[in-house]
Scaffold this motif. Structure first.
Motif, PDB file in Angstrom:
ATOM      1  N   LEU A 226       4.237  -1.417   1.121  1.00 14.53           N
ATOM      2  CA  LEU A 226       3.686  -0.088   1.177  1.00 14.53           C
ATOM      3  C   LEU A 226       2.358  -0.153   1.912  1.00 14.53           C
ATOM      4  CD1 LEU A 226       4.937   2.766   0.559  1.00 14.53           C
ATOM      5  CD2 LEU A 226       3.520   2.853  -1.446  1.00 14.53           C
TER       6      LEU A 226
ATOM      7  N   TYR B 138      11.737   8.053  -0.529  1.00 11.21           N
ATOM      8  CA  TYR B 138      12.782   6.901  -0.684  1.00 11.21           C
ATOM      9  C   TYR B 138      13.548   6.806  -2.190  1.00 11.21           C
ATOM     10  CZ  TYR B 138      14.020   1.938  -1.496  1.00 11.21           C
ATOM     11  OH  TYR B 138      14.520   0.979  -1.929  1.00 11.21           O
TER      12      TYR B 138
ATOM     13  N   VAL C 291       9.319  -2.685  -2.085  1.00 15.73           N
ATOM     14  CA  VAL C 291       8.680  -1.595  -1.621  1.00 15.73           C
ATOM     15  C   VAL C 291       7.388  -1.190  -1.765  1.00 15.73           C
ATOM     16  CG1 VAL C 291       8.683   1.032  -1.901  1.00 15.73           C
ATOM     17  CG2 VAL C 291      11.139  -0.200  -1.531  1.00 15.73           C
ATOM     18  N   ASN C 292       6.965  -1.451  -3.284  1.00 15.65           N
ATOM     19  CA  ASN C 292       5.433  -1.705  -3.585  1.00 15.65           C
ATOM     20  C   ASN C 292       4.549  -2.459  -2.757  1.00 15.65           C
ATOM     21  OD1 ASN C 292       5.324   0.510  -5.093  1.00 15.65           O
ATOM     22  ND2 ASN C 292       6.572  -0.609  -6.596  1.00 15.65           N
TER      23      ASN C 292
ATOM     24  N   LEU D 198       1.779   8.402   2.103  1.00 11.26           N
ATOM     25  CA  LEU D 198       2.492   7.234   1.358  1.00 11.26           C
ATOM     26  C   LEU D 198       3.221   7.782   0.332  1.00 11.26           C
ATOM     27  CD1 LEU D 198       0.130   4.214   2.110  1.00 11.26           C
ATOM     28  CD2 LEU D 198       2.065   4.698   3.273  1.00 11.26           C
ATOM     29  N   GLN D 199       2.625   8.533  -0.641  1.00  8.13           N
ATOM     30  CA  GLN D 199       3.377   9.009  -1.913  1.00  8.13           C
ATOM     31  C   GLN D 199       4.427   9.741  -1.298  1.00  8.13           C
ATOM     32  OE1 GLN D 199       0.006  11.099  -3.618  1.00  8.13           O
ATOM     33  NE2 GLN D 199      -0.363   9.226  -4.976  1.00  8.13           N
TER      34      GLN D 199
ATOM     35  N   LEU E 193       7.175   7.297  -0.368  1.00  6.71           N
ATOM     36  CA  LEU E 193       7.624   6.609  -1.716  1.00  6.71           C
ATOM     37  C   LEU E 193       8.679   7.692  -2.264  1.00  6.71           C
ATOM     38  CD1 LEU E 193       7.821   4.069  -3.330  1.00  6.71           C
ATOM     39  CD2 LEU E 193       5.854   4.646  -4.443  1.00  6.71           C
TER      40      LEU E 193
END
Length: 101
Positions: free
Chosen positions: A55, A76, A51-52, A69-70, A73
Motif C-alpha cells: 500500500l 479491492y 496488500v498492506n 488509499l483507503q 483498499l
C-alpha cells in the motif's frame, strides 16, 4: 467392507463414510478437501499481508493521499469478497454450478 458407524478402525480394507453422503476425513476426497481449505486460508492471510505491505508503494506511485488509499483498499476488498461469495455459491450448489447459470 465395514458397515457405516462400525467401531472398526480405518485400514486398507475398510472405508469411512460420512452420514448423508458427505466427505469423510479418512477418504482421499476428504483429505483433499481439508488440504484445499487449509491452503485457501493460508493464501487469504498472505494476500492480506501483501496488500498492506504494498500500500505505501501504491500510494507513492499514484501520488495518492491516505483517503485515496483507503478507497483503493476498500475497492479491492469489496471485489475480493464478491468473488469469494460467487465462488462459494457456484461450488456449493452440488450441481457443478448449473443452478447459477
Amino acid at each position: 467392507r465395514a458397515p457405516v458407524g462400525s467401531a472398526m478402525p480405518p485400514g486398507p480394507t475398510t472405508e469411512l463414510r460420512a452420514e448423508g453422503g458427505g466427505l469423510a476425513l479418512g477418504t482421499a476426497p476428504g483429505r483433499l478437501a481439508l488440504t484445499a481449505t487449509v491452503a485457501a486460508g493460508g493464501m487469504a492471510s498472505l494476500d492480506a499481508t501483501v496488500v498492506n505491505v504494498a500500500l505505501p508503494r501504491i500510494g507513492a506511485d499514484l501520488d495518492a493521499s491516505i483517503s485515496s488509499l483507503q478507497w483503493v483498499l476498500t475497492g479491492y476488498l469489496l471485489t475480493l469478497a464478491s468473488l469469494i461469495l460467487l465462488g462459494g455459491r457456484r461450488s456449493g450448489t452440488g450441481t457443478g454450478g448449473a443452478a447459477c447459470s
